[in-house]
Design a protein around this motif. Structure first.
Motif, mmCIF file in Angstrom:
data_model
loop_
_atom_site.group_PDB
_atom_site.id
_atom_site.type_symbol
_atom_site.label_atom_id
_atom_site.label_comp_id
_atom_site.label_asym_id
_atom_site.label_seq_id
_atom_site.Cartn_x
_atom_site.Cartn_y
_atom_site.Cartn_z
ATOM 1 N N ALA B 343 40.877 1.070 49.728
ATOM 2 C CA ALA B 343 40.213 0.728 48.472
ATOM 3 C C ALA B 343 39.367 1.900 47.979
ATOM 4 O O ALA B 343 39.374 2.241 46.791
ATOM 5 C CB ALA B 343 39.352 -0.517 48.659
ATOM 6 N N ALA B 344 38.657 2.547 48.910
ATOM 7 C CA ALA B 344 37.827 3.700 48.537
ATOM 8 C C ALA B 344 38.695 4.854 48.033
ATOM 9 O O ALA B 344 38.351 5.548 47.078
ATOM 10 C CB ALA B 344 36.994 4.148 49.740
ATOM 11 N N LYS B 345 39.831 5.010 48.670
ATOM 12 C CA LYS B 345 40.737 6.090 48.264
ATOM 13 C C LYS B 345 41.300 5.834 46.861
ATOM 14 O O LYS B 345 41.601 6.768 46.121
ATOM 15 C CB LYS B 345 41.872 6.197 49.294
ATOM 16 N N CYS B 346 41.457 4.560 46.516
ATOM 17 C CA CYS B 346 42.121 4.217 45.258
ATOM 18 C C CYS B 346 41.166 4.030 44.075
ATOM 19 O O CYS B 346 41.595 4.119 42.927
ATOM 20 C CB CYS B 346 42.941 2.934 45.439
ATOM 21 N N VAL B 347 39.877 3.746 44.340
ATOM 22 C CA VAL B 347 39.022 3.240 43.261
ATOM 23 C C VAL B 347 38.897 4.207 42.080
ATOM 24 O O VAL B 347 38.933 3.788 40.925
ATOM 25 C CB VAL B 347 37.635 2.783 43.802
ATOM 26 N N PHE B 348 38.776 5.513 42.341
ATOM 27 C CA PHE B 348 38.684 6.465 41.223
ATOM 28 C C PHE B 348 39.927 7.363 41.154
ATOM 29 O O PHE B 348 39.887 8.447 40.570
ATOM 30 C CB PHE B 348 37.421 7.320 41.375
ATOM 31 N N SER B 349 41.034 6.899 41.762
ATOM 32 C CA SER B 349 42.201 7.751 41.984
ATOM 33 C C SER B 349 42.869 8.249 40.707
ATOM 34 O O SER B 349 43.540 9.268 40.723
ATOM 35 C CB SER B 349 43.231 6.989 42.818
ATOM 36 N N CYS B 350 42.694 7.541 39.589
ATOM 37 C CA CYS B 350 43.391 7.930 38.361
ATOM 38 C C CYS B 350 42.615 8.968 37.551
ATOM 39 O O CYS B 350 43.108 9.424 36.518
ATOM 40 C CB CYS B 350 43.649 6.697 37.497
ATOM 41 N N TYR B 351 41.424 9.320 38.005
ATOM 42 C CA TYR B 351 40.545 10.136 37.161
ATOM 43 C C TYR B 351 40.012 11.360 37.888
ATOM 44 O O TYR B 351 39.914 11.396 39.104
ATOM 45 C CB TYR B 351 39.381 9.261 36.652
ATOM 46 N N ASN B 352 39.649 12.337 37.093
ATOM 47 C CA ASN B 352 39.019 13.547 37.599
ATOM 48 C C ASN B 352 37.515 13.393 37.389
ATOM 49 O O ASN B 352 37.034 13.543 36.272
ATOM 50 C CB ASN B 352 39.575 14.752 36.829
ATOM 51 N N ILE B 353 36.809 13.043 38.452
ATOM 52 C CA ILE B 353 35.362 12.828 38.359
ATOM 53 C C ILE B 353 34.695 13.778 39.358
ATOM 54 O O ILE B 353 34.974 13.712 40.554
ATOM 55 C CB ILE B 353 34.974 11.368 38.695
ATOM 56 N N PRO B 354 33.828 14.679 38.886
ATOM 57 C CA PRO B 354 33.268 15.687 39.802
ATOM 58 C C PRO B 354 32.352 15.101 40.876
ATOM 59 O O PRO B 354 32.310 15.615 41.996
ATOM 60 C CB PRO B 354 32.463 16.613 38.875
ATOM 61 N N ALA B 458 46.208 -0.783 31.526
ATOM 62 C CA ALA B 458 45.485 -0.343 32.722
ATOM 63 C C ALA B 458 46.415 0.508 33.578
ATOM 64 O O ALA B 458 47.638 0.402 33.488
ATOM 65 C CB ALA B 458 44.985 -1.540 33.531
ATOM 66 N N SER B 459 45.795 1.366 34.392
ATOM 67 C CA SER B 459 46.552 2.219 35.312
ATOM 68 C C SER B 459 46.258 1.816 36.749
ATOM 69 O O SER B 459 45.286 1.110 37.023
ATOM 70 C CB SER B 459 46.172 3.692 35.111
ATOM 71 N N GLY B 460 47.102 2.296 37.651
ATOM 72 C CA GLY B 460 46.888 2.012 39.067
ATOM 73 C C GLY B 460 47.606 3.030 39.931
ATOM 74 O O GLY B 460 48.446 3.809 39.450
ATOM 75 N N TYR B 461 47.274 3.006 41.216
ATOM 76 C CA TYR B 461 47.721 4.057 42.143
ATOM 77 C C TYR B 461 47.931 3.504 43.542
ATOM 78 O O TYR B 461 47.188 2.638 43.984
ATOM 79 C CB TYR B 461 46.651 5.143 42.187
ATOM 80 N N GLY B 611 51.755 10.218 46.384
ATOM 81 C CA GLY B 611 51.183 9.166 45.546
ATOM 82 C C GLY B 611 51.962 8.827 44.297
ATOM 83 O O GLY B 611 52.628 9.654 43.695
ATOM 84 N N GLY B 612 51.885 7.541 43.939
ATOM 85 C CA GLY B 612 52.559 7.060 42.738
ATOM 86 C C GLY B 612 51.555 6.425 41.793
ATOM 87 O O GLY B 612 50.680 5.679 42.215
ATOM 88 N N PHE B 613 51.708 6.742 40.517
ATOM 89 C CA PHE B 613 50.811 6.205 39.491
ATOM 90 C C PHE B 613 51.607 5.410 38.465
ATOM 91 O O PHE B 613 52.730 5.783 38.120
ATOM 92 C CB PHE B 613 50.075 7.341 38.777
#
Lengths: 87, 756, 158
Positions: B343-354, B458-461, B611-613
């Motif tokens: 869950a932690a790996k996926c929660v921000f997976s679609c975005y580039n957040i510094p 919505a997106s997902g990963y 990974g798949g998006f």
């Protein structure tokens, strides 16, 4: 030098920064190097002379399948992470 | 349906042959778990706890033992006592002790349906009667059934002897099995620099994988202490490992023969009945079969964790993400493992957040021990993240896809757990979504009949694991090839694996005959799960096919008495590079080869497929009179790497989306206060039916994985991640308010509309 | 059951065109009778309470969940199961369409869908998508999202 990123909880336990520098021609030697620098760290990562089943080592974006014998030529960063269950 | 598959140079890959196992499956000939009948076989039944949380004071089995027709009775005392040793790998984790006690409770039951005893008898009805005669003396305890109750400081404790890991600190008397944290960058400072910060909390009820085939287990324990198991499992080798652990036998003493598997979605990775069948067999000296009822399946197998997730994202005035924070609390059930790392790996997976900070709690509750369910952990966190993203776009008045593209994760983006992405395809998916017919169609907000409509996106990963697989090939005298593999076939993987061998060999898909074999007949192969099978077992088939060509080359060189370097193999034709007279078909070669059978064997142990998006678009219609929601249009766009058999790839996308639609709108464990699931039947646990759905449109985007010779990326799990937030966002679009707890059922919508 | 004196009942029934005499306990379902007594495991058990449709069979032209019928009720009836769909000449057009359209993934629900869909096409050769979805509402599939099943039935009807 290789940049090493340890799990947050390990960093807290050993009061370490996010990134630390280490060296070693393979994963075993890199962990030995870290253990000399931060005594006791090896115990967090290694059990029974194997990488703990609960830990995975991601070497430049790829999780090693080889454990401690993984060679580290031209490696720039290693992340030790909790192994991820999934299915 | 839109299905864009790039034309390629491939001859087999990308085509749609009839799956090899299809004939057996449309004629009723295919044998699933409960279909195996062995000579002399008797039947078992288990006694399950009626309480969600209780101590077992005493079990009196004497009346059952004395019943006519009963062969044997067992309790957990018949199982060896195991230690806290961790079994950590990507499929089955947790301690050996917990593995055993989940199969059969020793001194405490932790969920309603927890097995406490078992009986074997000459027929199943006698066995069922016999378990009623077992008397269990319970001390009933107060259960905890959600994360809030479990984390309360005065909460009843599930495991008095268990030591939790809270950031490396050993903690006793806690229901928090694990508390972990992931931190990148200076999150506090980053949030201060944001022009807009949006925070949302979502709540999810427990849901079940819902596979139509109930669990079963059939076993013989012979006089040489060898245990043979027939079962419906996602991984025969994982099953063998678990059975051998529970029985304290060396793995070589256990042989698992995988039957056809009637759905799994992660839920057929754990063992439940197999070790019980084995012990009953030992005591009865007969083969024993046990099969779960549907109620047992709901009460005591699966499910997927419910829980609570808070996500907070900060952006600058241009919409660029600067900081993210997540608090993830998921229900493990009676034993640890709620997939919080995933869950932690996926929660921000679609975005580039510094800068990112994630706290995650694996919480014990009195529900069945949770099992993986299609991208475990990811749909739960996607609900929170994609809700926040939707809200930010509304607040900034930004286009929902442009905002995502502005912040899109791509190759080199640092992930929340630290490592950087390799080549991924989310940007391509979003660009395709922007151009899609669905996104560019106009949705009338009001239908003629008083219903209101909304659109959501919505997106997902999912990260698509690799792991170990083995494949054997053998050339038949007629030029066809036998392929043996260990990956149980849930959805057409025999075809997708055989097609990869056929592509290399230059023969048609039908000329490769795949068989899924038992654990004594193939190298270790990990579960059919993690979206790994076509990727990893397919890779092994690719390697084995190349090795088979090497064998053919070497033997052909001997037949013609020329050098191996002079041999050319292409499209099933063997020829000399220099002498145009020398050529033969594979069939001709196989027929005249005097140098022994032509075989090859290959194995792999692979890293994740990068990974798949996916991005989903949904239109729905809500009846304000009844609160009923109908999905009226649905489009799935996903980076599939390379579609080996596009029909089955589309099927994964459609099936995953449908499970997600059920999760969003209807499905939940409806629990009583004393911890009993009140809707443990298909009538009351409402999964989508044919009438609920429109056609599910699919758009296959192919950004090849760099880690697979054909670019396969794995496809099965990602499609269950976007539906819950896509539907929740669409509900908000339709009625102007968000319902942030699943299921978003008619009564919740009605109550929300009334309170507006 | 061993503890009481319930006697098995002899019944005469026709399954997929074959007349047979069988002995059944009066309390077992027709589903259990087919699977355990006759030895035909093509009909599947998903729930045993009439909600999933995996055990759908055809009795005298009507589809029923065989878990909701007693074995003794098969007396004098004409029963069709998935095993009776293909002939020596080949697959039924529905079976062929399911294969061509990839209308199955795990395949456990497939026998029930095929028997249901056959009953529809036997009576209505050209059903609409809506009609197909309505007719198949009693059959659960957890793998496919129904899309390809509906397409396969449509294809078989063309």
């Amino acid at each position: 030098m290789i940049k090493v990123f340890l799990p947050y909880k390990t960093r807290k336990l050993f009061d370490l920064p996010v990134e630390i520098d280490a060296e070693g021609n393979n994963l075993r030697n890199l962990i030995e190097f870290l253990d000399i620098k931060y005594p006791g760290l090896k115990q967090e990562l290694v059990d029974d002379e194997k990488l703990k089943p609960t830990i995975s080592a991601v070497i430049d974006g790829r999780t090693t399948r080889l454990g401690l014998i993984q060679k580290l030529d031209k490696v720039s960063e290693i992340h030790f992470l909790p192994s991820i269950a999934g299915g | 349906m839109v299905s864009k598959v790039k034309k390629s140079e491939y001859k087999v890959i990308g085509t749609r042959p009839i799956r090899h196992d299809g004939y057996d499956k449309v004629t009723g000939r295919a044998q699933y778990g409960a279909d195996i009948k062995l000579p002399g076989m008797i039947y078992g039944a288990v006694l399950r706890s009626p309480h969600a949380h209780a101590k077992i004071k005493n079990i009196d089995t004497s009346k059952a033992e004395n019943m006519n027709g009963v062969f044997a009775v067992m309790t957990a005392k018949d199982l060896p006592r195991l230690t806290d040793k961790q079994r950590g790998n990507s499929e089955e984790s947790g301690s050996e002790k917990h593995l055993s006690e989940n199969v059969m409770a020793l001194d405490k039951v932790l969920y309603k349906g927890h097995v406490v005893a078992a009986v074997s008898a000459n027929d199943v009805n006698t066995a069922r009667e016999a378990i009623k005669k077992i008397i269990v003396d319970y001390e009933v305890l107060k259960p905890v059934i959600n994360v809030d109750q479990a984390m309360d400081k005065d909460a009843p404790i599930l495991h008095e002897d268990f030591i939790g890991d809270h950031l490396g600190k050993k903690v006793k008397n806690t229901n928090i099995a694990t508390y972990n944290r992931y931190k990148i960058g200076n999150v506090d400072d980053a949030f201060k620099k944001c022009d807009l910060v949006v925070e949302k909390e979502v709540e999810l009820q427990t849901v079940h994988q819902g596979y139509i085939e109930p669990h079963s287990g059939t076993a013989i324990w012979d006089e040489d202490d060898r245990v043979k198991v027939w079962t419906s499992t996602q991984g025969s080798f994982t099953n063998r490992d678990s059975v051998s652990k529970v029985l304290s036998l060396d793995v070589s003493r256990v042989k698992v023969t995988p039957m056809e598997i009637g759905g799994g979605f992660g839920g057929k990775i754990p063992v439940y009945l197999e070790p019980i069948a084995a012990v009953l067999s030992k005591k009865s000296r007969r083969p024993v079969q046990l099969v779960m009822s549907r109620t047992d399946v709901f009460d005591a197998s699966g499910p997927a964790p419910g829980g609570k997730v808070i996500v907070k994202i900060g952006v600058d005035k241009n919409g660029k993400m600067l900081a993210g924070y997540a608090d993830i609390r998921l229900e493990a059930g009676g034993y640890p493992e709620a997939f919080i790392e995933a869950a932690a790996k996926c929660v921000f997976s679609c975005y580039n957040i510094p800068s990112m900070d994630i706290e995650a709690y694996d919480v014990l509750v009195n529900k069945p021990s949770s099992a993986p369910y299609r991208a475990p952990g990811s749909p739960q966190v996607a609900f929170a993240t994609e809700t926040v993203v939707d809200e930010i776009c509304k607040k900034l008045d930004m286009d929902l896809i442009d905002f995502r593209l502005l912040n899109v994760a791509e190759k080199g983006t640092r992930t929340a757990l630290g490592p950087k992405y390799r080549k991924i395809g989310l940007k391509e998916v979003l660009e395709a979504a922007k151009k899609s017919d669905h996104w560019n169609s106009k949705l009338e907000k009001k239908s003629g009949n008083g219903k209101v409509r909304g659109r959501g996106i919505a997106s997902g990963y999912w990260f698509n694991i690799g792991e170990k697989s083995a494949v054997n090939l053998s050339l038949n005298m007629d030029g066809t090839v036998i392929l043996t593999e260990g990956s149980t076939d849930i959805g057409g993987s025999r075809a997708s694996i055989a097609m990869q061998a056929a592509e290399v060999l230059g023969i048609n898909a039908e000329s490769v005959r795949p068989s899924v074999v038992d654990t004594d007949s193939i190298g270790h192969t990990d579960v059919t799960g993690g979206s790994r099978t076509t990727y990893a077992t397919g890779y092994a088939a690719y390697k084995a096919a190349h090795m088979l060509i090497d064998e053919i080359t070497s033997k052909a060189a001997k037949i013609w008495d020329i050098s191996e370097d002079d041999i050319k193999y292409k499209d099933g034709i063997i020829s000399s590079r220099t002498d145009s007279e020398l050529n033969m078909t594979l069939r001709e070669f196989a027929d005249q080869n005097p140098f022994g059978p032509v075989v090859s064997s290959a194995s792999v142990d692979l890293e994740e497929a990068a990974g798949g998006f996916g991005t989903h678009i949904v239109d729905l219609e809500i009846d304000p009179e009844t609160g009923k929601t109908d999905v009226i249009r649905y489009t799935v766009l996903q980076d599939v790497g390379k579609a080996i058999h596009p029909s089955y790839v589309e099927g994964q996308l459609q099936g995953g989306a449908t499970q997600g639609i059920g999760w969003a709108l209807n499905e939940e464990y409806f629990m009583s206060d004393d911890g009993k699931m009140l809707n443990s039947s298909y009538l009351d646990y409402r999964m989508p039916i044919a009438l609920d759905l429109p056609m599910i449109e699919t758009v296959l985007i192919e950004v090849p994985s760099e880690d697979h010779p054909f670019g396969v990326r794995g496809v099965g799990e990602t499609p269950i991640c976007p539906p819950v937030p896509a539907i929740s966002n669409a509900v908000n679009d339709a009625i102007g308010t968000r319902i942030l707890s699943t299921p978003i059922k008619a009564s919740k919508i009605l109550n929300t509309l009334k309170s507006m | 059951m061993s503890d009481n004196n319930v006697r098995k009942v002899a019944i005469n029934t026709t399954i997929n065109g074959q007349e047979m005499d069988i002995l059944v306990d009066p309390y077992v379902s027709l589903l259990e009778t087919l699977r355990e007594v006759v030895g035909m495991t093509g009909t599947k058990e998903g729930c045993n309470d009439g909600n999933c449709g995996a055990c759908t069979i055809n009795i005298d032209g009507r589809i029923v969940d065989s878990c909701l019928v007693l074995g003794v009720e098969a007396e004098g009836k004409n029963i069709e199961t998935v095993e009776g769909m293909a002939t020596p000449d080949g697959l039924h057009p529905l079976q062929q369409a399911f294969l061509e359209e990839a209308a199955l993934q795990c395949g456990i629900c497939t026998p029930g869908f095929l028997v249901s869909a056959k009953a529809l096409l036997d009576n209505e050769p050209k059903p609409s998508e809506e009609r197909i979805r309505h007719w198949l509402a009693g059959n659960l599939c957890r793998c496919t999202g129904y899309d390809k099943i509906v397409k396969a039935v449509k294809k078989a009807s063309d």
